[in-house]
Design an enzyme around this catalytic site. Structure first.
Site, PDB file in Angstrom:
ATOM      1  N   PRO A 109      14.082  27.801  34.456  1.00 48.07           N
ATOM      2  CA  PRO A 109      14.278  27.897  33.006  1.00 48.07           C
ATOM      3  C   PRO A 109      13.453  26.810  32.327  1.00 48.07           C
ATOM      4  O   PRO A 109      13.594  25.630  32.649  1.00 48.07           O
ATOM      5  CB  PRO A 109      15.785  27.646  32.830  1.00 48.07           C
ATOM      6  N   MET A 110      12.567  27.193  31.407  1.00 52.42           N
ATOM      7  CA  MET A 110      11.682  26.227  30.745  1.00 52.42           C
ATOM      8  C   MET A 110      11.703  26.475  29.242  1.00 52.42           C
ATOM      9  O   MET A 110      11.453  27.604  28.809  1.00 52.42           O
ATOM     10  CB  MET A 110      10.255  26.348  31.281  1.00 52.42           C
TER      11      MET A 110
ATOM     12  N   CYS B   7      18.761  18.763  32.129  1.00 47.98           N
ATOM     13  CA  CYS B   7      17.742  18.350  31.151  1.00 47.98           C
ATOM     14  C   CYS B   7      17.832  16.849  30.904  1.00 47.98           C
ATOM     15  O   CYS B   7      18.890  16.348  30.499  1.00 47.98           O
ATOM     16  CB  CYS B   7      17.929  19.097  29.837  1.00 47.98           C
TER      17      CYS B   7
ATOM     18  N   ASN C 286      14.704  22.361  43.712  1.00 48.80           N
ATOM     19  CA  ASN C 286      13.724  22.234  42.637  1.00 48.80           C
ATOM     20  C   ASN C 286      13.062  20.859  42.743  1.00 48.80           C
ATOM     21  O   ASN C 286      13.740  19.857  42.902  1.00 48.80           O
ATOM     22  CB  ASN C 286      14.431  22.388  41.286  1.00 48.80           C
TER      23      ASN C 286
ATOM     24  N   ALA D 297       8.673  25.088  38.348  1.00 50.76           N
ATOM     25  CA  ALA D 297       8.426  25.039  36.906  1.00 50.76           C
ATOM     26  C   ALA D 297       6.957  24.729  36.650  1.00 50.76           C
ATOM     27  O   ALA D 297       6.165  25.613  36.354  1.00 50.76           O
ATOM     28  CB  ALA D 297       9.333  23.999  36.247  1.00 50.76           C
TER      29      ALA D 297
END
Length: 481
Positions: free
Chosen positions: A23-24, A108, A208, A232
């Site tokens: 998710p970006m 985040c 990740n 990402a």
């Protein structure tokens, strides 16, 4: 049909996905997800969505999730940032029919997440996270998943993951960096932390961090034992990463622009993607970099892309036999390849500045700067300095503002209540008062509305109005006699 959990959810709903696009924010939109799926991605996430905004704003929902139906964009996980259990679950309930799972962003690390109190800045609030996940697990028809960052201590990270699993998390993505590791301080992600989490929980785990090519994916799965690997930055620079290919940049750019024609998105997203894809080439053709930054239409972006393609093809035609890539790149700049983010020392070297100089912030210096002192300024401030050479950025010279009596923000110089505009507006509305200094005229407008209402009554009932005038005259005569 009962909700699938854990391994069954990963195998059946997510189709045993190994290759995952992260998710970006403003970067994993539908068009980019479709491009990534064409080139090996098996699972995608939406950009991080703000739960509170998603709940209250129908346009936000339509732009980010409720757009054109696209059956090939599955399996799909919708990610939210939130810090309130009720808001999170209500937003998730509006999204659950359009996806296969809901993900809670606990990773985040950016300043906006700190100010908004979400993402990695919730990782110490275990009671709140338990309540959020328990409620979501109870109310939603799709599974709840989480994406986290690690603590410096492996033991604490493991306990954190076990707490989330116990609360009802059905899949965990572990970014092997702490919340302090970001930007030039990102460093290397710890696969050791990820491996420890994988061994400690029974739900599926995605890894990740440190993923730049397919061999990194395979090595990560082998070393950590995870079910899948999320990318990402690597995906942004090479959307064919999961295919194990390094295609020509213009092939990916043209294919992406073709998808955008069918599934439009904001121009800022498109421009950002081309900056990533063409990153190494734009270091060579700086003028086209400026053009790409200024262009205002999708057609204009396509024109810049064509020009870049032509220049690269001309460069290939003039290439000498045995010539090797420059700047230490593994491939020539027109080939999709990883971008390794430089650390603080490397950034200083790029700028021609010693890393030991006091006050250097590691920002890129303008190529044509003349004033050596401007090295102490950020790039944006350097640009402002070029536009206005007399502008000073010395904090000691900034004017001191009087503070609002209510909240501490700067007050308006002419405010009758000695408040900032926001506080003044609330008070003036509450007291039906005027503040000319802020242009707030609640009292004046209220009095005008009364006069208008009175005039409307006279227009609608002229006979009554005439009788009232007669009564007033008779009363005056009687009082006078």
């Amino acid at each position: 049909m009962p909700k699938l959990r854990g391994e069954a959810f990963w195998r059946e709903t997510l189709r045993s996905a190994h290759y995952v696009v992260a998710p970006m924010v403003d970067q994993s939109e539908l068009a980019w997800r479709l491009l990534s799926r064409r080139h090996g991605a098996q699972l995608c996430y939406t950009p991080m969505l703000h739960a509170q905004v998603f709940l209250r704003d129908a346009n936000y929902r339509r732009e980010n999730l409720y757009g054109e139906a696209c059956p090939e964009d599955r399996p799909l996980i919708v990610q939210f940032c939130a810090n309130d259990p009720e808001v999170f679950v209500q937003a998730a309930m509006l999204a659950q029919d359009y996806c296969d799972a809901i993900d809670l962003n606990l990773g985040c690390p950016q300043m906006i997440a700190k100010r908004g109190h979400y993402g990695a800045f919730l990782q110490e609030e275990w009671d709140l996270l338990q309540r959020m996940i328990l409620l979501a697990n109870e109310k939603l028809s799709v599974p709840i998943t989480c994406k986290i960052r690690v603590f410096p201590e492996i033991d604490k990270t493991v306990k954190y993951a076990q707490m989330l699993e116990k609360a009802g998390c059905q899949l965990l993505t572990v970014h092997g960096r702490t919340k302090e590791q970001k930007g030039p301080l990102a460093g290397v992600a710890s696969w050791e932390h990820i491996q420890a989490v994988r061994k400690a929980v029974s739900i599926p785990v995605f890894a990740n961090g440190n993923i730049q090519c397919l061999s990194d994916v395979e090595e990560c799965i082998r070393k950590t034992g995870v079910h899948g690997v999320m990318s990402a930055e690597g995906n942004l620079h090479n959307p064919a990463l999961f295919e194990g290919r390094n295609p020509l940049v213009w092939e990916m750019a043209e294919e992406y622009l073709e998808i955008v024609q069918k599934y439009p998105c904001p121009l800022s997203y498109v421009r950002a993607h081309l900056f990533k894809l063409w990153h190494h080439t734009l270091q060579v053709y700086q003028q086209l970099r400026e053009e790409l930054a200024k262009v205002k239409t999708l057609e204009g972006i396509a024109d810049v892309n064509r020009e870049l393609k032509l220049r690269c093809q001309e460069e290939i035609a003039n290439q000498k036999e045995g010539e090797k890539p420059k700047e230490g790149l593994p491939f020539f700049h027109w080939i999709c390849q990883p971008y390794v983010r430089p650390g603080p020392k490397e950034r200083c070297k790029e700028n021609g500045i010693s890393g030991t100089e006091k006050g250097v912030r590691g920002k890129r210096a303008l190529e044509d700067e003349e004033d050596r002192n401007s090295e102490l300024l950020s790039k944006n401030k350097q640009k402002k300095k070029l536009r206005n050479p007399n502008k000073s950025f010395d904090p000691s010279l900034k004017p001191k503002y009087a503070k609002c009596d209510q909240c501490g923000n700067p007050k308006g110089n002419k405010c009758v209540f000695n408040m900032c505009r926001g506080c003044c507006k609330k008070r003036a509305f509450k007291e039906t008062a005027d503040c000319p200094g802020h242009g707030l005229l609640f009292k004046t407008k209220y009095e005008k509305s009364l006069l208008w209402q009175s005039s409307q009554r006279e227009i609608q009932n002229p006979e009554i109005s005439w009788r009232e005038e007669v009564d007033v005259e008779e009363t005056t005569l009687n009082e006078g006699g």
